[in-house]
Write a protein that holds these residues in place. Structure first.
Motif, PDB file in Angstrom:
ATOM      1  N   GLN A 241       0.826  -1.197   0.000  1.00  0.00           N
ATOM      2  CA  GLN A 241       0.000   0.000   0.000  1.00  0.00           C
ATOM      3  C   GLN A 241       0.864   1.252   0.000  1.00  0.00           C
ATOM      4  OE1 GLN A 241      -2.226  -0.944   3.644  1.00  0.00           O
ATOM      5  NE2 GLN A 241      -4.074  -1.167   2.380  1.00  0.00           N
ATOM      6  N   GLU A 321      -4.880   4.778   8.158  1.00  0.00           N
ATOM      7  CA  GLU A 321      -5.514   6.031   7.744  1.00  0.00           C
ATOM      8  C   GLU A 321      -6.108   6.757   8.948  1.00  0.00           C
ATOM      9  OE1 GLU A 321      -8.874   7.633   4.538  1.00  0.00           O
ATOM     10  OE2 GLU A 321      -8.229   5.539   4.526  1.00  0.00           O
ATOM     11  N   ALA A 343      -4.514   9.255   3.627  1.00  0.00           N
ATOM     12  CA  ALA A 343      -5.190   8.252   2.806  1.00  0.00           C
ATOM     13  C   ALA A 343      -4.280   7.061   2.599  1.00  0.00           C
ATOM     14  CB  ALA A 343      -5.591   8.859   1.460  1.00  0.00           C
ATOM     15  N   SER A 345      -3.751   3.847  -0.256  1.00  0.00           N
ATOM     16  CA  SER A 345      -4.151   3.433  -1.602  1.00  0.00           C
ATOM     17  C   SER A 345      -3.206   2.357  -2.121  1.00  0.00           C
ATOM     18  CB  SER A 345      -4.143   4.631  -2.554  1.00  0.00           C
ATOM     19  OG  SER A 345      -2.837   5.164  -2.674  1.00  0.00           O
ATOM     20  N   SER A 346      -3.569   1.764  -3.232  1.00  0.00           N
ATOM     21  CA  SER A 346      -2.702   0.799  -3.906  1.00  0.00           C
ATOM     22  C   SER A 346      -1.698   1.544  -4.752  1.00  0.00           C
ATOM     23  CB  SER A 346      -3.536  -0.137  -4.795  1.00  0.00           C
ATOM     24  OG  SER A 346      -4.445  -0.877  -4.019  1.00  0.00           O
TER      25      SER A 346
END
Length: 428
Positions: A241, A321, A343, A345-346
């Motif tokens: 991530q 997060e 945040a 995210s990938s």
């Protein structure tokens, strides 16, 4: 040669590593609550040590005194199983609990597949869990991937090799990667001994996995060895991530801030380097990360009691997060930052996984006296009639106050500094 170190005093010999990993992962069952620092609780550790036969000593008695074990991280073999199970994808941390990864549960019933996964994930295990530093830090702890590369190369010799040759090869390679001129002969001898000890531990672990075998006093790379530990792995450049961070330097006007993308697996010591480079600091002073009452910092034992060595902790171990982490730099000036994980995210393989994507305003000059000193500095520069105006100009190396721009920020320059810093840290 400073003496062949034995790994038997560090790791237990029975049951096997595979059996211990299987037992640990199965014991997790529906999940176990972890401590605030994302470690096994000592209550669970006291159950696991005899259950898995790790050979660790809990609350050891020395003389007529019992010494309480403060953390499961001090239990060498158990800590290795804990970290390796996560690195291999058998377990993971979710909301402060260690839980099994259901899709990989079938590996526990397939020793060959489990051995392969453990071998492939070796380089993802935190170095201090693989080679515990004990009282003296070794070069292997500081450069585990490089040490693995040397071992792989020498083990490939026809006819095999012996432990002394492996130890000498690793020592010769790693001493060329560090500046050791400041060490006296006694310190160099202790460093050599510690490095030899950790090479012995690596070889013992590889033998437990069946990656190497011993035959008539020689050590061979087993012909059926699955994927060896990666020699190019860097936890800062690959991750499951990406964390988006907003870093704010407190009490500055105009407010100094940066927005960063970093892999979730980045160690805190590497994150420190990223923050320094992105902000524009020069890494000339001490620093600390804080999360609640927990502190993470430099590994020197004289740094302070109760400080967890930052090189042993990855960002994903302590944050998700919404988490806000404190980061203080230069205890004299007291520069305090907040690091918010905005945040998760990938990663996008088309873009660098570690970079600054936004920011505003210039980093204050080092040693200017903290936020209030910085405020006074700007006022002095803006007023040519101020008593210290000329002194401040000379101190900054500028001709007039207009040359100092508190609003300046160059995104490309910040990323160049980040790249240079990470390259330097990966080779030292």
């Amino acid at each position: 040669m400073t003496g062949q170190a034995s790994a038997s005093s560090v790791y237990g010999s029975s049951p096997s590593l595979l059996e211990q990993v299987q037992g640990f992962a199965q014991w997790i069952a529906a999940g176990r609550k972890l401590t605030q620092t994302r470690r096994l609780t000592m209550t669970d550790a006291r159950v696991l040590v005899p259950l898995l036969g790790t050979g660790d000593r809990v609350d050891p008695v020395i003389g007529d005194r019992r010494f309480r074990t403060p953390s499961s991280r001090e239990l060498v073999r158990l800590n290795l199983l804990f970290e390796w199970s996560k690195a291999a994808g058998l377990t993971r941390v979710v909301s402060g609990r260690l839980v099994p990864v259901k899709k990989n549960a079938k590996l526990l019933a397939d020793p060959d597949a489990l051995r392969t996964v453990l071998s492939e994930s070796f380089a993802k295990v935190p170095a201090d869990a693989v080679v515990p530093s004990q009282w003296i830090t070794s070069l292997v702890l500081e450069a585990l991937p490089e040490a693995c590369a040397v071992l792989r190369s020498v083990l490939g010799f026809a006819g095999g090799t012996d432990l002394e040759m492996l130890q000498n090869a690793v020592w010769a390679d790693l001493t060329g990667r560090f500046v050791l001129d400041n060490l006296d002969p006694g310190q160099m001898t202790r460093l050599h001994e510690a490095t030899d000890r950790d090479v012995a531990i690596l070889v013992a672990l590889w033998a437990e996995l069946g990656m190497v075998r011993h035959d008539k006093g020689r050590i061979h790379l087993d012909k059926n060895t699955p994927a060896m530990p990666s020699t190019t792995h860097d936890s800062d450049t690959s991750a499951d991530q990406l964390f988006q961070l907003r870093v704010v330097l407190q009490d500055t006007e105009p407010e100094v801030w940066r927005r960063l993308l970093v892999p979730s697996s980045i160690r805190l010591d590497r994150l420190h380097g990223v923050l320094q480079a992105a902000l524009g600091w020069t890494d000339s002073h001490l620093h600390l990360f804080t999360l609640g009452d927990t502190r993470y910092g430099w590994r020197d034992p004289d740094f302070g009691e109760g400080v967890i060595p930052e090189h042993t902790v990855r960002l994903a171990d302590i944050a998700t997060e919404g988490t806000v982490i404190g980061y203080e730099y230069d205890f004299g000036d007291g520069w305090e930052h907040t690091v918010l994980i905005e945040a998760v995210s990938s990663p996008d393989s088309a873009m660098p996984h570690l970079r600054c994507i936004e920011g505003s305003n210039a980093c204050p000059p080092e040693d200017c006296g903290g936020p209030w000193g910085y405020h006074d500095l700007r006022e002095t520069l803006a007023n040519p009639a101020a008593e210290e105006h000329r002194e401040m100009l000379d101190w900054l190396g500028i001709d007039n106050g207009s040359q100092f721009d508190a609003t300046a920020f160059d995104l490309n320059a910040a990323n160049r500094r980040i790249t240079a810093d990470q390259r330097r840290r990966s080779t030292h």
